[in-house]
Design a protein around this motif. Structure first.
Motif, PDB file in Angstrom:
ATOM      1  N   LEU A  53      37.514  28.674  44.447  1.00 53.00           N
ATOM      2  CA  LEU A  53      37.373  30.120  44.621  1.00 53.00           C
ATOM      3  C   LEU A  53      35.999  30.478  45.175  1.00 53.00           C
ATOM      4  CD1 LEU A  53      39.209  31.417  41.428  1.00 53.00           C
ATOM      5  CD2 LEU A  53      40.054  31.355  43.775  1.00 53.00           C
ATOM      6  N   ALA A 108      34.944  32.093  49.027  1.00 51.96           N
ATOM      7  CA  ALA A 108      34.040  33.220  49.254  1.00 51.96           C
ATOM      8  C   ALA A 108      32.869  32.853  50.164  1.00 51.96           C
ATOM      9  CB  ALA A 108      33.512  33.730  47.915  1.00 51.96           C
ATOM     10  N   VAL A 143      42.374  37.329  34.287  1.00 58.44           N
ATOM     11  CA  VAL A 143      41.242  38.253  34.217  1.00 58.44           C
ATOM     12  C   VAL A 143      40.555  38.108  32.860  1.00 58.44           C
ATOM     13  CG1 VAL A 143      42.233  39.923  35.823  1.00 58.44           C
ATOM     14  CG2 VAL A 143      42.764  40.119  33.399  1.00 58.44           C
ATOM     15  N   ALA A 203      38.797  30.219  36.972  1.00 57.29           N
ATOM     16  CA  ALA A 203      38.898  31.375  37.854  1.00 57.29           C
ATOM     17  C   ALA A 203      38.047  32.532  37.341  1.00 57.29           C
ATOM     18  CB  ALA A 203      40.354  31.807  37.974  1.00 57.29           C
ATOM     19  N   ARG A 226      34.896  34.231  39.367  1.00 60.29           N
ATOM     20  CA  ARG A 226      34.904  35.648  39.723  1.00 60.29           C
ATOM     21  C   ARG A 226      33.741  36.391  39.088  1.00 60.29           C
ATOM     22  NH1 ARG A 226      41.426  35.627  38.968  1.00 60.29           N
ATOM     23  NH2 ARG A 226      41.922  34.875  41.075  1.00 60.29           N
ATOM     24  N   LEU A 280      30.749  35.602  41.255  1.00 58.86           N
ATOM     25  CA  LEU A 280      30.806  36.366  42.500  1.00 58.86           C
ATOM     26  C   LEU A 280      30.416  37.817  42.277  1.00 58.86           C
ATOM     27  CD1 LEU A 280      34.120  34.877  43.956  1.00 58.86           C
ATOM     28  CD2 LEU A 280      31.816  34.583  44.900  1.00 58.86           C
ATOM     29  N   ARG A 281      30.904  38.419  41.185  1.00 57.85           N
ATOM     30  CA  ARG A 281      30.540  39.805  40.899  1.00 57.85           C
ATOM     31  C   ARG A 281      29.043  39.948  40.627  1.00 57.85           C
ATOM     32  NH1 ARG A 281      35.522  39.718  38.082  1.00 57.85           N
ATOM     33  NH2 ARG A 281      34.428  39.222  36.157  1.00 57.85           N
TER      34      ARG A 281
END
Length: 571
Positions: free
Chosen positions: A28, A32, A151, A520, A524, A527-528
């Motif tokens: 992932l 990006a 999530v 995951a 994420r 990345l945030r």
């Protein structure tokens, strides 16, 4: 290969560990546009997702995990399109069989009619009752899997979508169901014993007893995935799933370094800056370090205590590992000669007797006893994937759960007990116990054994250090260590108290299973944190961590220290 000792190298992200979660995270991040390096201590990637010929030449064995309903159903892994990188799924004619002593057999099949017909043998109304559960699953499948696996906690958007799908009244009832023990759920919803056996057996793939809170949801989720996508296996072995993840990562420029052990996460100015390898090499991480290692290894070994809140380390003393595992792999000269011919078609078989038998076994485990008649989870791998062994033969395995620290043996029956030393005598007694059980259910089984390989809890840990004491779930699946309590009371998120460092293993929410969720979520989050809102997020999380871990900074009390070092204490 790593750089020369002492030399500096750099990447946007360093991922520690090349298990499924580490490889998902790396993929992932590479998607990006990040420059990613994955460091794996072992000579091969995969963690608990590897295969080899260990029982006999020509007989492929999945060394740890084997059937992958979570992988097939996971929105995370589906999104990676691993079929484009060589992954092919295979299915047995039947998903699961649980034979009983009275000649009946609870079957789970991707053909709903076949499942319901088997349950009607136990009680006619249960065909319609199971069909109702399958219909509920069909309605909520996508939002539920997203909320559970894709999530971080709390799953606000996915949770709202799930609530809208259910409606207010049914959402409340589903919330009640989510904390029910499987025994209670089976009593409320079904008239006969068959459905309860399927659900309880599935829940016991974890360490949840039929009376454990939350076991109904775990058993139901696994059973409904089986009803929906089956319990598939990668064609050619579990290592093919790992191979597809590695191939995808490398196609996007990611780097995998095997035989590269990380000794420490380097921290300066309050932020993770990279890692130090065993040979002294410093590998800098410009943006993030993601750790696909268990929480105890991360906070006790890789990060110096001076960088962590004392209260987190105190909480870690209470980290609860799941049960140990004992596994036998066989090369068989022919298919298993089950007394009940229906069982021959199932990829997965549960030999566990009645629901009361499963409860008794679970009580023995809770008391620290080696079970007298454990639930055997057995895999008929050639039945699921004909490439696993020569034509006319069977590659098979069986595992069962043991206490992490055995205090006795409920199955000694006047003979020499299993001691928990996992020496040759222990292994011989357990192998005999298992094979006598199989001979009773499949007369002629032992005569077919052409090769055998035994994985004790100690050997499992030696083969993959993340399987502490033979635990395969990264920590208990009990409610007291799920959601905001995983791995310790906190936020239920991959962020750690050290900015730039993320927990990306089964020790993080949502826990065990080859679904890629923890990896995951960690990717994420990284990345945030590197995006425009990153500074604000980091300040908010830092404030939350200060509140959660606020408390006296003095050393742990003597009683805590004694408890933490007892042989039978949680570790």
């Amino acid at each position: 290969m790593p750089a020369r000792p002492g030399a500096a190298a750099a990447a946007d992200a360093v991922v520690v560990g090349a298990g499924v979660n580490g490889l998902v995270a790396a993929n992932l991040l590479a998607d990006a546009g990040w420059d990613v390096v994955v460091c794996e201590a072992e000579d091969a990637p995969g963690g608990a997702c590897r295969s080899a010929e260990v029982a006999a030449p020509g007989f492929g064995t999945d060394l740890f995990s084997a059937f992958y309903p979570f992988a097939a159903g996971s929105p995370v892994l589906r999104g990676l399109a691993l079929e484009d990188h060589g992954l092919r799924w295979c299915h047995a004619p039947l998903v699961l069989a649980h034979p009983t002593a009275d000649g009946r057999c609870a079957l789970l099949s991707t053909d709903l009619a076949e499942t319901t017909a088997s349950l009607a043998d136990f009680a006619a109304p249960d065909a319609a009752a199971w069909r109702a559960q399958a219909e509920l699953w069909g309605r909520i499948r996508e939002p539920l899997l997203e909320a559970l696996l894709a999530v971080p906690f709390p799953p606000v958007r996915a949770g709202l979508r799930l609530a809208r799908t259910l409606g207010t009244a049914d959402a409340l009832r589903f919330a009640r169901f989510a904390v029910l023990p499987v025994r209670r759920f089976a009593a409320e919803e079904f008239a006969g014993a068959g459905a309860g056996l399927l659900l309880a057996g599935c829940a016991l793939h974890t360490d949840l007893a039929p009376e454990s809170a939350g076991s109904a949801l775990v058993g139901w989720l696994l059973a409904m995935l089986g009803q929906d996508v089956g319990f598939p296996v990668p064609r050619g072995g579990a290592g093919r799933l790992t191979g597809a993840l590695v191939d995808r990562l490398q196609a996007r420029g990611g780097v995998l370094r095997t035989g590269t052990r990380v000794d420490a996460v380097t921290v300066s100015a309050g932020r993770a800056r990279g890692v130090r390898l065993a040979d002294g090499t410093l590998l800098a991480a410009r943006r993030a370090v993601l750790a696909d290692v268990d929480a105890v290894a991360l906070y006790r070994s890789l990060v110096a205590a001076e960088h962590l809140p004392p209260r987190l380390l105190t909480d870690l003393d209470r980290f609860h590992w799941d049960s140990a595992t004992f596994k036998i792999n066989w090369a068989l000269a022919g298919p298993i000669p089950w007394a009940d011919p229906r069982v021959r078609r199932a990829g997965t078989v549960h030999l566990g007797g009645t629901l009361d038998d499963l409860t008794e076994m679970s009580a023995q485990l809770a008391r620290g006893l080696i079970p007298a008649d454990p639930l055997l989870v057995l895999g008929q791998m050639t039945t699921a994937d004909p490439t696993r062994s020569p034509a006319g033969t069977e590659s098979a395995w069986a595992y069962f759960h043991l206490p992490q620290h055995p205090r006795g043996d409920a199955g000694a029956a006047g003979g020499a007990p299993v001691t928990g030393r996992w020496d040759a005598a222990d292994l011989a007694r357990l192998v005999d116990r298992v094979e006598r059980r199989l001979e009773a259910a499949a007369p002629g089984f032992t005569a077919l054994i052409a090769g055998r390989d035994v994985q004790s809890p100690a050997r499992l840990e030696a083969m993959d250090p993340g399987l502490r004491g033979g635990a395969t779930g990264g920590g208990t699946a009990g409610l007291h260590q799920q959601l905001v309590f995983r791995p310790v009371p906190g936020l239920g998120r991959p962020e750690t108290p050290i900015p730039g460092l993320y927990l990306a293993s089964m020790s993080a929410h949502p826990g065990g299973g080859a679904h890629g969720g923890p990896g995951a979520m960690a990717a994420r989050a990284a990345l945030r944190d590197s995006g425009p809102a990153g500074p604000l997020r980091r300040r908010a999380l830092a404030a939350a961590h200060r509140r959660i871990y606020a408390g006296p900074n003095e050393s742990r009390s003597a009683s805590e220290t004694v408890r933490a070092t007892r042989p039978n204490a949680p570790s």
